[in-house]
Motif scaffolding. Structure first.
Motif, mmCIF file in Angstrom:
data_model
loop_
_atom_site.group_PDB
_atom_site.id
_atom_site.type_symbol
_atom_site.label_atom_id
_atom_site.label_comp_id
_atom_site.label_asym_id
_atom_site.label_seq_id
_atom_site.Cartn_x
_atom_site.Cartn_y
_atom_site.Cartn_z
ATOM 1 N N LEU A 103 43.663 12.886 56.662
ATOM 2 C CA LEU A 103 44.292 13.246 57.624
ATOM 3 C C LEU A 103 46.335 12.459 58.337
ATOM 4 N N SER A 104 45.803 11.143 58.348
ATOM 5 C CA SER A 104 46.869 10.023 58.920
ATOM 6 C C SER A 104 47.542 10.257 57.604
ATOM 7 N N SER A 105 47.373 10.285 56.627
ATOM 8 C CA SER A 105 48.391 9.795 55.479
ATOM 9 C C SER A 105 49.125 11.057 55.111
ATOM 10 N N THR A 106 48.222 12.632 55.173
ATOM 11 C CA THR A 106 49.114 13.301 55.342
ATOM 12 C C THR A 106 50.759 13.468 56.479
ATOM 13 N N PHE A 107 50.416 13.103 58.025
ATOM 14 C CA PHE A 107 51.130 12.840 58.254
ATOM 15 C C PHE A 107 51.917 11.897 58.249
ATOM 16 N N GLY A 170 38.237 17.332 48.326
ATOM 17 C CA GLY A 170 38.483 18.612 48.451
ATOM 18 C C GLY A 170 38.403 18.862 50.059
ATOM 19 N N LEU A 171 38.551 18.041 51.123
ATOM 20 C CA LEU A 171 39.422 17.810 51.949
ATOM 21 C C LEU A 171 40.744 18.477 52.010
ATOM 22 N N GLY A 172 41.108 17.302 51.267
ATOM 23 C CA GLY A 172 43.148 17.819 50.771
ATOM 24 C C GLY A 172 43.307 18.817 50.279
ATOM 25 N N VAL A 173 42.321 19.598 49.473
ATOM 26 C CA VAL A 173 42.467 21.087 49.513
ATOM 27 C C VAL A 173 42.618 21.509 50.468
ATOM 28 N N VAL A 174 41.730 21.735 51.569
ATOM 29 C CA VAL A 174 41.269 22.504 53.090
ATOM 30 C C VAL A 174 42.178 22.495 53.289
ATOM 31 N N ILE A 175 43.467 20.830 53.949
ATOM 32 C CA ILE A 175 44.084 20.865 54.848
ATOM 33 C C ILE A 175 45.725 21.494 54.217
ATOM 34 N N PHE A 176 45.465 21.382 52.741
ATOM 35 C CA PHE A 176 46.999 22.300 51.948
ATOM 36 C C PHE A 176 46.414 23.660 52.393
ATOM 37 N N THR A 201 41.786 27.024 66.960
ATOM 38 C CA THR A 201 41.941 27.772 65.575
ATOM 39 C C THR A 201 41.792 27.162 64.388
ATOM 40 N N VAL A 202 42.894 25.543 64.239
ATOM 41 C CA VAL A 202 42.738 25.065 62.799
ATOM 42 C C VAL A 202 41.260 24.056 62.988
ATOM 43 N N GLY A 203 40.725 23.923 63.876
ATOM 44 C CA GLY A 203 39.396 23.551 64.014
ATOM 45 C C GLY A 203 38.464 24.813 63.585
ATOM 46 N N MET A 204 38.656 25.363 63.940
ATOM 47 C CA MET A 204 37.482 26.451 63.074
ATOM 48 C C MET A 204 37.151 26.363 62.335
ATOM 49 N N LEU A 205 38.843 27.061 61.222
ATOM 50 C CA LEU A 205 39.376 27.311 60.177
ATOM 51 C C LEU A 205 38.697 25.420 59.428
ATOM 52 N N LEU A 206 38.827 24.664 60.165
ATOM 53 C CA LEU A 206 38.200 23.700 59.372
ATOM 54 C C LEU A 206 36.783 23.640 58.926
ATOM 55 N N LEU A 207 35.344 24.212 59.994
ATOM 56 C CA LEU A 207 34.995 23.748 60.224
ATOM 57 C C LEU A 207 34.067 24.964 59.280
ATOM 58 N N LYS A 208 34.790 25.981 59.345
ATOM 59 C CA LYS A 208 34.158 27.556 58.549
ATOM 60 C C LYS A 208 34.408 26.972 57.407
ATOM 61 N N GLU A 209 35.256 26.223 56.407
ATOM 62 C CA GLU A 209 35.762 26.004 54.887
ATOM 63 C C GLU A 209 34.824 24.911 54.841
ATOM 64 N N VAL A 210 34.587 24.032 55.578
ATOM 65 C CA VAL A 210 33.704 22.616 55.333
ATOM 66 C C VAL A 210 32.260 22.470 55.753
ATOM 67 N N GLY A 211 32.091 23.338 56.759
ATOM 68 C CA GLY A 211 30.931 22.909 57.026
ATOM 69 C C GLY A 211 29.665 23.975 56.362
ATOM 70 N N GLY A 212 30.554 25.385 56.354
ATOM 71 C CA GLY A 212 30.045 26.982 55.561
ATOM 72 C C GLY A 212 29.644 26.510 53.929
ATOM 73 N N ALA A 213 30.553 25.557 53.581
ATOM 74 C CA ALA A 213 29.987 24.892 52.217
ATOM 75 C C ALA A 213 29.529 23.877 51.485
ATOM 76 N N VAL A 214 28.761 22.829 52.407
ATOM 77 C CA VAL A 214 27.894 22.274 52.666
ATOM 78 C C VAL A 214 26.872 23.673 52.547
ATOM 79 N N VAL A 215 26.629 23.953 53.883
ATOM 80 C CA VAL A 215 25.234 24.928 53.895
ATOM 81 C C VAL A 215 25.529 25.852 52.387
ATOM 82 N N LEU A 216 26.246 26.421 51.857
ATOM 83 C CA LEU A 216 25.744 27.138 50.710
ATOM 84 C C LEU A 216 25.787 26.446 49.710
ATOM 85 N N ALA A 217 26.382 24.988 49.723
ATOM 86 C CA ALA A 217 26.071 23.988 48.720
ATOM 87 C C ALA A 217 24.131 23.672 48.237
#
Length: 453
Positions: A103-107, A170-176, A201-217
Protein backbone atom coordinates in the motif's frame (compact mmCIF):
# COMPACT_ATOMS: atom_id res chain seq x y z
CA UNK A 1 0.59 -20.06 -30.99
CA UNK A 2 1.07 -22.17 -27.85
CA UNK A 3 3.22 -24.60 -29.83
CA UNK A 4 5.33 -21.72 -31.12
CA UNK A 5 5.86 -20.31 -27.62
CA UNK A 6 6.88 -23.70 -26.20
CA UNK A 7 9.30 -24.23 -29.09
CA UNK A 8 10.82 -20.77 -28.65
CA UNK A 9 11.07 -21.29 -24.89
CA UNK A 10 12.85 -24.62 -25.40
CA UNK A 11 15.33 -23.17 -27.92
CA UNK A 12 15.99 -20.13 -25.71
CA UNK A 13 16.57 -22.39 -22.71
CA UNK A 14 19.02 -24.47 -24.74
CA UNK A 15 20.94 -21.37 -25.90
CA UNK A 16 21.11 -20.07 -22.37
CA UNK A 17 22.22 -23.40 -20.92
CA UNK A 18 24.88 -24.01 -23.54
CA UNK A 19 26.32 -20.53 -24.07
CA UNK A 20 25.05 -17.86 -21.65
CA UNK A 21 24.69 -19.87 -18.44
CA UNK A 22 22.50 -17.41 -16.57
CA UNK A 23 19.62 -18.49 -14.31
CA UNK A 24 17.10 -20.04 -16.68
CA UNK A 25 14.34 -17.44 -16.52
CA UNK A 26 16.72 -14.47 -16.74
CA UNK A 27 18.68 -16.06 -19.58
CA UNK A 28 15.53 -16.84 -21.57
CA UNK A 29 14.28 -13.29 -21.22
CA UNK A 30 17.66 -11.95 -22.34
CA UNK A 31 17.61 -14.18 -25.43
CA UNK A 32 14.08 -12.97 -26.25
CA UNK A 33 15.09 -9.32 -25.77
CA UNK A 34 18.13 -9.70 -28.05
CA UNK A 35 16.01 -11.47 -30.69
CA UNK A 36 13.37 -8.71 -30.49
CA UNK A 37 16.02 -5.99 -30.84
CA UNK A 38 17.55 -7.81 -33.80
CA UNK A 39 14.16 -7.94 -35.52
CA UNK A 40 13.60 -4.24 -34.84
CA UNK A 41 17.03 -3.29 -36.22
CA UNK A 42 16.62 -5.59 -39.21
CA UNK A 43 13.22 -4.12 -40.03
CA UNK A 44 14.40 -1.75 -42.82
CA UNK A 45 16.44 -4.55 -44.45
CA UNK A 46 14.07 -7.51 -44.07
CA UNK A 47 10.79 -6.39 -45.51
CA UNK A 48 7.84 -7.55 -43.46
CA UNK A 49 9.84 -9.70 -41.02
CA UNK A 50 9.41 -7.44 -38.01
CA UNK A 51 5.78 -6.74 -38.89
CA UNK A 52 5.00 -10.46 -39.06
CA UNK A 53 6.67 -11.13 -35.72
CA UNK A 54 4.98 -8.13 -34.10
CA UNK A 55 1.60 -9.26 -35.42
CA UNK A 56 2.08 -12.71 -33.89
CA UNK A 57 3.06 -11.23 -30.52
CA UNK A 58 0.18 -8.73 -30.63
CA UNK A 59 -2.26 -11.63 -30.99
CA UNK A 60 -1.20 -12.91 -27.55
CA UNK A 61 -3.55 -11.59 -24.88
CA UNK A 62 -0.86 -11.15 -22.19
CA UNK A 63 -3.39 -10.12 -19.57
CA UNK A 64 -5.55 -13.19 -20.20
CA UNK A 65 -2.57 -15.55 -20.43
CA UNK A 66 -0.93 -14.36 -17.20
CA UNK A 67 -3.65 -13.07 -14.87
CA UNK A 68 -6.30 -15.60 -15.91
CA UNK A 69 -4.05 -18.49 -16.90
CA UNK A 70 -0.52 -18.87 -15.58
CA UNK A 71 -1.00 -17.05 -12.27
CA UNK A 72 -3.15 -19.78 -10.72
CA UNK A 73 -0.48 -22.41 -11.39
CA UNK A 74 2.48 -20.23 -10.38
CA UNK A 75 0.95 -19.17 -7.07
CA UNK A 76 -0.24 -22.67 -6.19
CA UNK A 77 3.15 -24.13 -7.10
CA UNK A 78 4.81 -21.63 -4.80
CA UNK A 79 2.43 -21.89 -1.86
CA UNK A 80 2.15 -25.69 -1.78
CA UNK A 81 5.82 -25.94 -0.81
CA UNK A 82 5.84 -23.25 1.89
CA UNK A 83 5.98 -24.46 5.47
CA UNK A 84 3.44 -22.77 7.73
CA UNK A 85 5.67 -23.05 10.80
CA UNK A 86 8.32 -20.96 9.02
CA UNK A 87 5.70 -18.47 7.86
CA UNK A 88 4.33 -18.19 11.39
CA UNK A 89 7.77 -17.33 12.77
CA UNK A 90 8.12 -14.53 10.22
CA UNK A 91 4.45 -13.60 10.08
CA UNK A 92 4.85 -10.02 11.44
CA UNK A 93 7.41 -9.11 8.78
CA UNK A 94 5.62 -10.96 5.96
CA UNK A 95 2.19 -9.49 6.69
CA UNK A 96 3.54 -5.96 7.09
CA UNK A 97 5.63 -6.19 3.92
CA UNK A 98 2.75 -7.67 1.91
CA UNK A 99 0.04 -5.29 3.16
CA UNK A 100 1.57 -2.07 4.50
CA UNK A 101 4.57 -2.28 2.18
CA UNK A 102 2.45 -2.75 -0.95
CA UNK A 103 0.00 0.00 0.00
CA UNK A 104 2.71 2.50 0.94
CA UNK A 105 4.71 1.72 -2.20
CA UNK A 106 1.59 2.23 -4.32
CA UNK A 107 1.06 5.75 -3.01
CA UNK A 108 4.75 6.71 -2.93
CA UNK A 109 5.34 5.54 -6.50
CA UNK A 110 2.05 7.00 -7.73
CA UNK A 111 2.60 10.40 -6.12
CA UNK A 112 6.24 10.65 -7.19
CA UNK A 113 5.50 9.47 -10.76
CA UNK A 114 2.66 12.00 -11.06
CA UNK A 115 4.97 14.83 -9.98
CA UNK A 116 7.94 13.74 -12.14
CA UNK A 117 5.84 13.18 -15.26
CA UNK A 118 4.29 16.60 -14.83
CA UNK A 119 7.79 18.08 -14.54
CA UNK A 120 8.80 16.28 -17.77
CA UNK A 121 5.74 17.75 -19.51
CA UNK A 122 4.14 14.28 -19.70
CA UNK A 123 1.21 14.88 -17.32
CA UNK A 124 -1.24 12.10 -16.45
CA UNK A 125 -4.13 12.13 -13.94
CA UNK A 126 -3.22 11.31 -10.34
CA UNK A 127 -5.42 8.20 -10.28
CA UNK A 128 -3.66 6.92 -13.40
CA UNK A 129 -0.30 7.48 -11.70
CA UNK A 130 -1.60 5.54 -8.68
CA UNK A 131 -2.57 2.72 -11.04
CA UNK A 132 1.07 2.59 -12.12
CA UNK A 133 2.05 2.50 -8.45
CA UNK A 134 -0.35 -0.38 -7.78
CA UNK A 135 0.74 -2.56 -10.69
CA UNK A 136 4.48 -2.05 -10.14
CA UNK A 137 4.54 -2.48 -6.34
CA UNK A 138 3.98 -6.28 -6.02
CA UNK A 139 7.31 -8.09 -5.97
CA UNK A 140 8.03 -11.19 -8.03
CA UNK A 141 11.25 -12.70 -6.68
CA UNK A 142 10.85 -16.10 -8.37
CA UNK A 143 13.92 -15.64 -10.54
CA UNK A 144 16.12 -14.52 -7.65
CA UNK A 145 15.31 -17.03 -4.89
CA UNK A 146 17.77 -19.58 -6.25
CA UNK A 147 20.46 -16.91 -6.37
CA UNK A 148 19.73 -15.95 -2.77
CA UNK A 149 20.17 -19.58 -1.79
CA UNK A 150 23.49 -20.10 -3.58
CA UNK A 151 24.83 -16.75 -2.35
CA UNK A 152 24.23 -17.81 1.26
CA UNK A 153 21.28 -15.61 2.20
CA UNK A 154 19.94 -16.22 5.72
CA UNK A 155 16.98 -18.56 5.83
CA UNK A 156 14.96 -15.80 7.50
CA UNK A 157 15.29 -13.55 4.45
CA UNK A 158 14.38 -16.39 2.11
CA UNK A 159 11.17 -17.06 4.03
CA UNK A 160 10.31 -13.36 4.18
CA UNK A 161 10.84 -12.94 0.44
CA UNK A 162 8.83 -16.05 -0.47
CA UNK A 163 5.96 -15.20 1.89
CA UNK A 164 5.77 -11.58 0.83
CA UNK A 165 5.71 -12.42 -2.88
CA UNK A 166 2.89 -14.94 -2.45
CA UNK A 167 0.58 -12.52 -0.68
CA UNK A 168 1.43 -9.16 -2.22
CA UNK A 169 0.68 -10.48 -5.71
CA UNK A 170 -2.93 -11.03 -4.69
CA UNK A 171 -3.19 -7.80 -2.73
CA UNK A 172 -1.59 -5.85 -5.58
CA UNK A 173 -4.23 -7.12 -8.02
CA UNK A 174 -7.00 -6.15 -5.57
CA UNK A 175 -5.60 -2.62 -5.12
CA UNK A 176 -5.23 -2.29 -8.88
CA UNK A 177 -8.86 -3.32 -9.49
CA UNK A 178 -10.12 -0.94 -6.80
CA UNK A 179 -8.20 1.96 -8.36
CA UNK A 180 -9.57 1.00 -11.80
CA UNK A 181 -13.08 1.35 -10.43
CA UNK A 182 -12.24 4.62 -8.68
CA UNK A 183 -10.95 5.97 -12.00
CA UNK A 184 -13.95 4.66 -13.94
CA UNK A 185 -11.66 2.41 -16.02
CA UNK A 186 -13.00 -1.00 -15.02
CA UNK A 187 -11.98 -2.85 -18.17
CA UNK A 188 -13.71 -6.03 -17.02
CA UNK A 189 -17.17 -4.54 -17.19
CA UNK A 190 -16.72 -1.90 -19.84
CA UNK A 191 -17.05 1.77 -19.07
CA UNK A 192 -18.02 1.90 -15.42
CA UNK A 193 -18.99 4.94 -13.42
CA UNK A 194 -16.18 6.10 -11.12
CA UNK A 195 -16.57 5.23 -7.46
CA UNK A 196 -16.54 8.03 -4.94
CA UNK A 197 -13.32 8.04 -2.92
CA UNK A 198 -14.89 6.96 0.33
CA UNK A 199 -12.65 5.12 2.81
CA UNK A 200 -15.56 3.03 4.06
CA UNK A 201 -16.60 1.94 0.58
CA UNK A 202 -13.03 1.09 -0.43
CA UNK A 203 -12.44 -0.74 2.87
CA UNK A 204 -15.56 -2.85 2.45
CA UNK A 205 -14.57 -3.69 -1.12
CA UNK A 206 -11.13 -4.81 0.03
CA UNK A 207 -12.64 -6.82 2.90
CA UNK A 208 -15.08 -8.53 0.54
CA UNK A 209 -12.44 -9.46 -2.01
CA UNK A 210 -9.77 -10.59 0.45
CA UNK A 211 -11.92 -11.98 3.28
CA UNK A 212 -14.27 -13.73 0.90
CA UNK A 213 -11.32 -15.27 -0.93
CA UNK A 214 -9.91 -16.68 2.33
CA UNK A 215 -13.26 -18.22 3.33
CA UNK A 216 -13.78 -19.72 -0.13
CA UNK A 217 -10.22 -21.09 -0.18
CA UNK A 218 -10.58 -22.77 3.21
CA UNK A 219 -13.81 -24.42 2.13
CA UNK A 220 -12.30 -25.69 -1.13
CA UNK A 221 -9.13 -26.76 0.67
CA UNK A 222 -11.03 -28.78 3.27
CA UNK A 223 -13.09 -30.55 0.59
CA UNK A 224 -9.93 -31.39 -1.39
CA UNK A 225 -8.18 -32.55 1.80
CA UNK A 226 -11.01 -34.96 2.61
CA UNK A 227 -10.86 -36.33 -0.93
CA UNK A 228 -7.07 -36.78 -0.72
CA UNK A 229 -7.46 -38.74 2.54
CA UNK A 230 -9.79 -41.23 0.90
CA UNK A 231 -7.51 -42.27 -1.96
CA UNK A 232 -3.97 -43.60 -2.19
CA UNK A 233 -3.16 -43.13 -5.85
CA UNK A 234 -0.70 -40.43 -6.81
CA UNK A 235 -2.20 -39.91 -10.29
CA UNK A 236 -5.59 -39.13 -8.77
CA UNK A 237 -4.09 -36.96 -6.03
CA UNK A 238 -1.99 -34.91 -8.46
CA UNK A 239 -5.14 -34.40 -10.52
CA UNK A 240 -7.04 -33.24 -7.41
CA UNK A 241 -4.42 -30.58 -6.64
CA UNK A 242 -4.51 -29.45 -10.27
CA UNK A 243 -8.31 -29.20 -10.16
CA UNK A 244 -8.13 -27.23 -6.92
CA UNK A 245 -5.74 -24.65 -8.37
CA UNK A 246 -7.65 -24.20 -11.63
CA UNK A 247 -11.20 -24.54 -10.34
CA UNK A 248 -10.74 -22.34 -7.28
CA UNK A 249 -9.11 -19.55 -9.28
CA UNK A 250 -11.93 -19.57 -11.85
CA UNK A 251 -14.63 -19.69 -9.15
CA UNK A 252 -13.12 -16.86 -7.11
CA UNK A 253 -12.74 -14.78 -10.27
CA UNK A 254 -16.39 -15.39 -11.20
CA UNK A 255 -17.49 -14.34 -7.69
CA UNK A 256 -15.34 -11.16 -7.91
CA UNK A 257 -13.11 -12.28 -5.06
CA UNK A 258 -9.32 -12.16 -5.01
CA UNK A 259 -8.45 -15.29 -6.99
CA UNK A 260 -4.68 -15.03 -6.31
CA UNK A 261 -5.19 -14.89 -2.53
CA UNK A 262 -7.68 -17.77 -2.69
CA UNK A 263 -5.18 -19.98 -4.53
CA UNK A 264 -2.34 -19.09 -2.12
CA UNK A 265 -4.44 -19.91 0.97
CA UNK A 266 -5.65 -23.21 -0.53
CA UNK A 267 -2.10 -24.10 -1.55
CA UNK A 268 -0.81 -23.44 1.96
CA UNK A 269 -3.56 -25.57 3.49
CA UNK A 270 -3.12 -28.54 1.17
CA UNK A 271 0.65 -28.19 1.10
CA UNK A 272 0.89 -28.42 4.88
CA UNK A 273 -2.05 -30.36 6.31
CA UNK A 274 -2.67 -32.32 3.13
CA UNK A 275 0.98 -33.31 2.72
CA UNK A 276 1.27 -34.31 6.37
CA UNK A 277 -1.94 -36.25 6.86
CA UNK A 278 -3.47 -37.10 3.47
CA UNK A 279 -0.55 -38.14 1.24
CA UNK A 280 1.83 -41.06 1.22
CA UNK A 281 5.55 -40.52 0.73
CA UNK A 282 5.24 -41.64 -2.89
CA UNK A 283 2.39 -39.20 -3.52
CA UNK A 284 4.29 -36.31 -1.92
CA UNK A 285 7.24 -37.00 -4.19
CA UNK A 286 5.10 -37.02 -7.32
CA UNK A 287 3.11 -33.94 -6.29
CA UNK A 288 6.32 -32.02 -5.61
CA UNK A 289 7.89 -33.07 -8.90
CA UNK A 290 4.76 -32.20 -10.87
CA UNK A 291 4.35 -28.71 -9.43
CA UNK A 292 8.06 -27.91 -9.64
CA UNK A 293 8.00 -28.84 -13.33
CA UNK A 294 4.85 -26.79 -13.96
CA UNK A 295 6.44 -23.86 -12.14
CA UNK A 296 9.66 -24.05 -14.17
CA UNK A 297 7.97 -24.41 -17.57
CA UNK A 298 5.49 -21.58 -17.02
CA UNK A 299 8.17 -19.25 -15.69
CA UNK A 300 10.32 -19.84 -18.77
CA UNK A 301 7.35 -19.12 -21.07
CA UNK A 302 6.40 -16.06 -19.01
CA UNK A 303 9.86 -14.52 -19.18
CA UNK A 304 10.05 -15.32 -22.89
CA UNK A 305 6.81 -13.37 -23.38
CA UNK A 306 8.22 -10.41 -21.44
CA UNK A 307 11.19 -10.29 -23.82
CA UNK A 308 8.99 -10.60 -26.93
CA UNK A 309 6.69 -7.77 -25.80
CA UNK A 310 9.44 -5.34 -26.86
CA UNK A 311 8.27 -5.89 -30.45
CA UNK A 312 4.91 -4.23 -29.77
CA UNK A 313 5.88 -1.75 -27.05
CA UNK A 314 4.89 1.81 -28.05
CA UNK A 315 8.13 3.50 -26.91
CA UNK A 316 8.62 7.14 -27.88
CA UNK A 317 11.99 8.85 -27.75
CA UNK A 318 10.78 11.43 -25.24
CA UNK A 319 9.76 8.69 -22.79
CA UNK A 320 13.26 7.29 -22.25
CA UNK A 321 14.11 9.77 -19.48
CA UNK A 322 10.76 9.08 -17.82
CA UNK A 323 11.50 5.35 -17.95
CA UNK A 324 14.92 5.79 -16.33
CA UNK A 325 13.49 8.01 -13.60
CA UNK A 326 10.67 5.53 -12.96
CA UNK A 327 13.31 2.92 -12.04
CA UNK A 328 14.75 5.31 -9.43
CA UNK A 329 11.26 6.08 -8.10
CA UNK A 330 10.28 2.42 -7.72
CA UNK A 331 13.56 1.47 -6.02
CA UNK A 332 13.33 4.44 -3.65
CA UNK A 333 9.73 3.58 -2.76
CA UNK A 334 10.71 -0.03 -2.14
CA UNK A 335 13.56 1.03 0.15
CA UNK A 336 11.34 3.44 2.10
CA UNK A 337 8.61 0.81 2.51
CA UNK A 338 11.00 -1.92 3.63
CA UNK A 339 13.01 0.34 5.94
CA UNK A 340 9.84 1.66 7.61
CA UNK A 341 8.84 -1.94 8.43
CA UNK A 342 12.09 -3.82 9.13
CA UNK A 343 13.64 -0.95 11.10
CA UNK A 344 11.01 -0.87 13.87
CA UNK A 345 10.72 -4.70 13.85
CA UNK A 346 14.37 -4.95 14.90
CA UNK A 347 13.33 -3.63 18.28
CA UNK A 348 10.79 -6.45 18.65
CA UNK A 349 12.20 -9.51 16.86
CA UNK A 350 15.64 -10.46 15.57
CA UNK A 351 16.19 -9.48 11.94
CA UNK A 352 19.03 -10.52 9.66
CA UNK A 353 21.83 -8.05 9.07
CA UNK A 354 21.49 -6.32 5.74
CA UNK A 355 17.80 -7.24 5.55
CA UNK A 356 16.73 -3.82 4.25
CA UNK A 357 19.29 -3.80 1.44
CA UNK A 358 18.63 -7.40 0.39
CA UNK A 359 14.83 -7.13 0.53
CA UNK A 360 14.97 -3.85 -1.41
CA UNK A 361 17.30 -5.02 -4.18
CA UNK A 362 15.82 -8.53 -4.30
CA UNK A 363 12.24 -7.29 -4.71
CA UNK A 364 11.99 -7.99 -8.43
CA UNK A 365 9.05 -7.03 -10.62
CA UNK A 366 7.88 -9.45 -13.28
CA UNK A 367 5.15 -10.66 -15.56
CA UNK A 368 2.24 -9.78 -13.27
CA UNK A 369 3.14 -6.08 -13.49
CA UNK A 370 3.33 -6.24 -17.29
CA UNK A 371 0.04 -8.12 -17.46
CA UNK A 372 -1.78 -5.55 -15.33
CA UNK A 373 -0.34 -2.72 -17.44
CA UNK A 374 -1.53 -4.42 -20.62
CA UNK A 375 -4.98 -4.95 -19.07
CA UNK A 376 -5.53 -1.19 -18.81
CA UNK A 377 -8.33 -0.07 -21.12
CA UNK A 378 -7.50 2.41 -23.86
CA UNK A 379 -6.87 5.91 -22.48
CA UNK A 380 -4.37 8.73 -22.92
CA UNK A 381 -2.07 7.37 -20.19
CA UNK A 382 -1.98 3.69 -21.15
CA UNK A 383 0.98 3.67 -23.54
CA UNK A 384 3.15 5.73 -21.20
CA UNK A 385 2.28 3.57 -18.18
CA UNK A 386 3.04 0.42 -20.18
CA UNK A 387 6.44 1.82 -21.22
CA UNK A 388 7.36 2.81 -17.66
CA UNK A 389 6.33 -0.64 -16.43
CA UNK A 390 8.48 -2.35 -19.05
CA UNK A 391 11.52 -0.25 -18.15
CA UNK A 392 11.20 -1.15 -14.46
CA UNK A 393 10.56 -4.86 -15.09
CA UNK A 394 13.49 -5.32 -17.50
CA UNK A 395 15.88 -3.43 -15.21
CA UNK A 396 14.58 -5.36 -12.23
CA UNK A 397 15.12 -8.78 -13.78
CA UNK A 398 18.38 -8.20 -15.67
CA UNK A 399 20.21 -5.81 -13.34
CA UNK A 400 18.81 -6.52 -9.89
CA UNK A 401 18.38 -10.24 -10.58
CA UNK A 402 21.98 -10.67 -11.67
CA UNK A 403 23.52 -8.53 -8.90
CA UNK A 404 21.46 -9.51 -5.87
CA UNK A 405 24.01 -12.23 -5.08
CA UNK A 406 26.67 -9.54 -4.75
CA UNK A 407 24.36 -7.52 -2.45
CA UNK A 408 23.83 -10.60 -0.28
CA UNK A 409 27.56 -11.25 -0.07
CA UNK A 410 28.24 -7.63 0.90
CA UNK A 411 25.55 -7.89 3.60
CA UNK A 412 27.10 -11.21 4.67
CA UNK A 413 30.46 -9.60 5.28
CA UNK A 414 28.86 -7.22 7.72
CA UNK A 415 27.37 -10.13 9.68
CA UNK A 416 30.38 -12.48 9.44
CA UNK A 417 31.52 -11.70 12.97
CA UNK A 418 27.99 -11.48 14.37
CA UNK A 419 26.51 -14.43 16.24
CA UNK A 420 23.31 -15.58 14.46
CA UNK A 421 20.12 -14.44 16.13
CA UNK A 422 18.22 -17.14 18.06
CA UNK A 423 15.85 -19.08 15.85
CA UNK A 424 17.56 -18.13 12.60
CA UNK A 425 18.79 -21.03 10.51
CA UNK A 426 22.19 -20.89 8.90
CA UNK A 427 22.39 -20.39 5.15
CA UNK A 428 22.36 -23.47 3.00
CA UNK A 429 24.39 -23.77 -0.19
CA UNK A 430 22.28 -25.88 -2.49
CA UNK A 431 22.87 -25.75 -6.23
CA UNK A 432 20.54 -27.53 -8.60
CA UNK A 433 20.15 -27.61 -12.36
CA UNK A 434 17.21 -25.22 -12.47
CA UNK A 435 15.88 -22.27 -10.58
CA UNK A 436 12.57 -24.10 -10.19
CA UNK A 437 14.25 -26.93 -8.28
CA UNK A 438 16.11 -24.41 -6.15
CA UNK A 439 12.84 -22.76 -5.32
CA UNK A 440 11.28 -26.09 -4.44
CA UNK A 441 14.16 -26.93 -2.11
CA UNK A 442 13.95 -23.49 -0.58
CA UNK A 443 10.31 -23.60 0.33
CA UNK A 444 10.26 -27.22 1.44
CA UNK A 445 12.77 -26.43 4.14
CA UNK A 446 15.88 -28.39 3.11
CA UNK A 447 17.81 -29.35 6.26
CA UNK A 448 20.73 -27.13 7.19
CA UNK A 449 23.59 -29.56 6.67
CA UNK A 450 26.06 -27.11 5.13
CA UNK A 451 26.26 -23.75 6.84
CA UNK A 452 28.24 -21.04 5.10
CA UNK A 453 28.69 -18.67 8.00
Amino acid sequence: MVSTLIALAAVSSYINYRYIRLPTTIGVMLVALVASLALILAGPYASGLREQAATQVAHIDFDQVVLHGMLAFLLFAGSIHVKLDELSREWPAISLLAIVGTLSSTFIVGGAAWAVLGWLDLPIPLLHALLFGALISPTDPIAVLGLMKSAGAPRQLEVQMAGESLFNDGLGVVIFMVLLQLAGLDGTHGAAAPLSFDIGTVGMLLLKEVGGAVVLAMGAGIVTYQMLKRVDNYQVEVLLTLALAMGLYALADALHLSAPIAVVVAGLFVGNRGRAFAMSEKTREHVDTFWELVDEILNVVLFLLIGLELLVLPIERGWLVAGALSIVIVLSARWLSVAAIIGPLRGVTAQAKGAIAVLTWGGLRGGISVAMALSLPANDSRSLILTLTYFVVVFSILVQGLTVGWVIRMAGRSRAAVKPAPGLAGAVDIRSKSSGTQRGNLTKGVPNDHTTQ
